[in-house]
Design a protein around this motif. Structure first.
Motif, PDB file in Angstrom:
ATOM      1  N   THR A  42       0.563  -1.177   0.071  1.00 42.35           N
ATOM      2  CA  THR A  42       0.077   0.044   0.153  1.00 42.35           C
ATOM      3  C   THR A  42       0.798   1.278  -0.012  1.00 42.35           C
ATOM      4  OG1 THR A  42      -1.741  -1.234   1.132  1.00 42.35           O
ATOM      5  CG2 THR A  42      -1.783   1.108   1.408  1.00 42.35           C
ATOM      6  N   ALA A  43       1.883   1.182   0.933  1.00 45.16           N
ATOM      7  CA  ALA A  43       2.837   2.418   0.868  1.00 45.16           C
ATOM      8  C   ALA A  43       3.363   2.552  -0.499  1.00 45.16           C
ATOM      9  CB  ALA A  43       3.902   2.417   1.665  1.00 45.16           C
ATOM     10  N   PHE A  44       3.819   1.558  -1.287  1.00 49.13           N
ATOM     11  CA  PHE A  44       4.351   1.500  -2.560  1.00 49.13           C
ATOM     12  C   PHE A  44       3.322   2.181  -3.510  1.00 49.13           C
ATOM     13  CE2 PHE A  44       5.034  -0.573  -6.756  1.00 49.13           C
ATOM     14  CZ  PHE A  44       6.314  -0.311  -6.709  1.00 49.13           C
ATOM     15  N   TYR A  50      -6.724  -9.939 -15.830  1.00 49.03           N
ATOM     16  CA  TYR A  50      -6.032  -8.452 -16.184  1.00 49.03           C
ATOM     17  C   TYR A  50      -5.167  -8.047 -15.022  1.00 49.03           C
ATOM     18  CZ  TYR A  50      -5.570  -3.521 -16.372  1.00 49.03           C
ATOM     19  OH  TYR A  50      -4.836  -2.260 -16.164  1.00 49.03           O
ATOM     20  N   PHE A  51      -5.717  -8.228 -13.905  1.00 45.37           N
ATOM     21  CA  PHE A  51      -4.751  -7.835 -12.703  1.00 45.37           C
ATOM     22  C   PHE A  51      -3.383  -8.844 -12.216  1.00 45.37           C
ATOM     23  CE2 PHE A  51      -8.678  -5.782 -11.319  1.00 45.37           C
ATOM     24  CZ  PHE A  51      -7.954  -4.542 -10.865  1.00 45.37           C
ATOM     25  N   GLU A  52      -3.808 -10.408 -12.946  1.00 38.70           N
ATOM     26  CA  GLU A  52      -2.889 -11.233 -12.762  1.00 38.70           C
ATOM     27  C   GLU A  52      -1.751 -10.957 -13.875  1.00 38.70           C
ATOM     28  OE1 GLU A  52      -5.854 -11.930 -12.951  1.00 38.70           O
ATOM     29  OE2 GLU A  52      -6.362 -12.924 -10.997  1.00 38.70           O
ATOM     30  N   ASN A  53      -1.901 -10.279 -14.915  1.00 40.90           N
ATOM     31  CA  ASN A  53      -0.945  -9.976 -15.832  1.00 40.90           C
ATOM     32  C   ASN A  53      -0.196  -8.465 -16.143  1.00 40.90           C
ATOM     33  OD1 ASN A  53      -0.717 -12.673 -17.418  1.00 40.90           O
ATOM     34  ND2 ASN A  53      -3.094 -12.450 -17.454  1.00 40.90           N
ATOM     35  N   ILE A  54      -0.458  -7.881 -15.154  1.00 46.20           N
ATOM     36  CA  ILE A  54      -0.026  -6.406 -15.055  1.00 46.20           C
ATOM     37  C   ILE A  54       1.810  -6.528 -14.895  1.00 46.20           C
ATOM     38  CG2 ILE A  54       0.452  -4.445 -13.702  1.00 46.20           C
ATOM     39  CD1 ILE A  54      -2.768  -4.383 -13.355  1.00 46.20           C
ATOM     40  N   VAL A  63      -0.770  -7.939  -9.902  1.00 47.89           N
ATOM     41  CA  VAL A  63      -0.894  -7.323  -8.458  1.00 47.89           C
ATOM     42  C   VAL A  63      -2.093  -7.743  -8.007  1.00 47.89           C
ATOM     43  CG1 VAL A  63       0.118  -5.213  -9.449  1.00 47.89           C
ATOM     44  CG2 VAL A  63      -2.295  -5.722  -9.529  1.00 47.89           C
ATOM     45  N   PRO A  64      -2.074  -7.751  -6.563  1.00 48.38           N
ATOM     46  CA  PRO A  64      -3.276  -8.422  -5.862  1.00 48.38           C
ATOM     47  C   PRO A  64      -4.600  -7.819  -5.931  1.00 48.38           C
ATOM     48  CG  PRO A  64      -1.776  -7.288  -4.428  1.00 48.38           C
ATOM     49  CD  PRO A  64      -1.223  -7.451  -5.541  1.00 48.38           C
ATOM     50  N   SER A  78      -4.439  -1.391  -5.526  1.00 52.94           N
ATOM     51  CA  SER A  78      -4.562  -2.436  -6.981  1.00 52.94           C
ATOM     52  C   SER A  78      -5.875  -1.789  -7.924  1.00 52.94           C
ATOM     53  CB  SER A  78      -4.810  -3.914  -6.769  1.00 52.94           C
ATOM     54  OG  SER A  78      -3.870  -4.444  -6.011  1.00 52.94           O
ATOM     55  N   ASP A  79      -6.605  -1.102  -7.254  1.00 49.76           N
ATOM     56  CA  ASP A  79      -7.613  -0.591  -8.138  1.00 49.76           C
ATOM     57  C   ASP A  79      -7.009   0.471  -8.813  1.00 49.76           C
ATOM     58  OD1 ASP A  79      -9.839  -2.043  -7.555  1.00 49.76           O
ATOM     59  OD2 ASP A  79     -10.580  -0.421  -5.989  1.00 49.76           O
TER      60      ASP A  79
END
Length: 167
Positions: A4-6, A79-83, A128-129, A137-138
């Motif tokens: 989250t900080a990242f 989508y999120f799994e392939n960022i 990304v989770p 991640s949103d």
């Protein structure tokens, strides 16, 4: 917490430029339930109103689409799994003023370390989770598609299609 900080570094560095692009004035309307806003003390606050944002999204669809309009609907599988982490960092560099990056200690040589961190956290070079309470991640999902949204608009305008909106 570190993830989250990242993510907040991404928000802090890139949000001013992304907001200045004013996509809504170009007919590009995005759906992402998480909004990052500066609070009264110049700290980032997270507003996650999934139902409200989805209602706004569907209302925008109804407002924009009329009988006879051409509609292109896409869905990016996994989508999120392939960022791609490296590409995500390239976008951070592209959409962030150098002064913002330096303020957070990010220099050219930092990207290799940031990529290493992401790769280790996600146990691979992609992904990304995802989840309703995973606010960062949103933003990453939205951030990663900024250029895609603009490209869709350009493709529609450059062909015989009359571009009306991208929702």
């Amino acid at each position: 917490i570190l993830y989250t900080a990242f993510g907040l570094v991404f928000v802090e560095c890139s949000m001013p430029l992304i907001e200045s692009l004013n996509f809504k004035s170009k007919g590009i309307h995005s759906f992402f339930p998480t909004r990052f806003i500066h609070g009264r003390r110049r700290e980032w606050e997270v507003k996650n109103k999934y139902r409200e944002e989805y209602a706004n999204f569907t209302k925008k669809l109804i407002d924009e689409i009329e009988p006879g309009d051409v509609v292109i609907k896409t869905d990016i599988s996994s989508y999120f799994e392939n960022i791609n982490h490296k590409r995500l960092l390239e976008l951070l560099d592209q959409f962030s003023p150098t002064s913002s990056l330096r303020e957070h200690g990010i220099k050219e040589e930092s990207y290799e370390h940031l990529e290493f961190y992401l790769d280790n956290l996600m146990q691979g070079k992609l992904g990304v989770p995802q989840g309703r309470k995973n606010f960062t991640s949103d933003f990453f999902g939205y951030f990663y598609l900024v250029l895609f949204d603009n490209e869709i608009r350009s493709l529609c305008e450059s062909s015989t299609l009359e571009f009306k909106a991208c929702v």
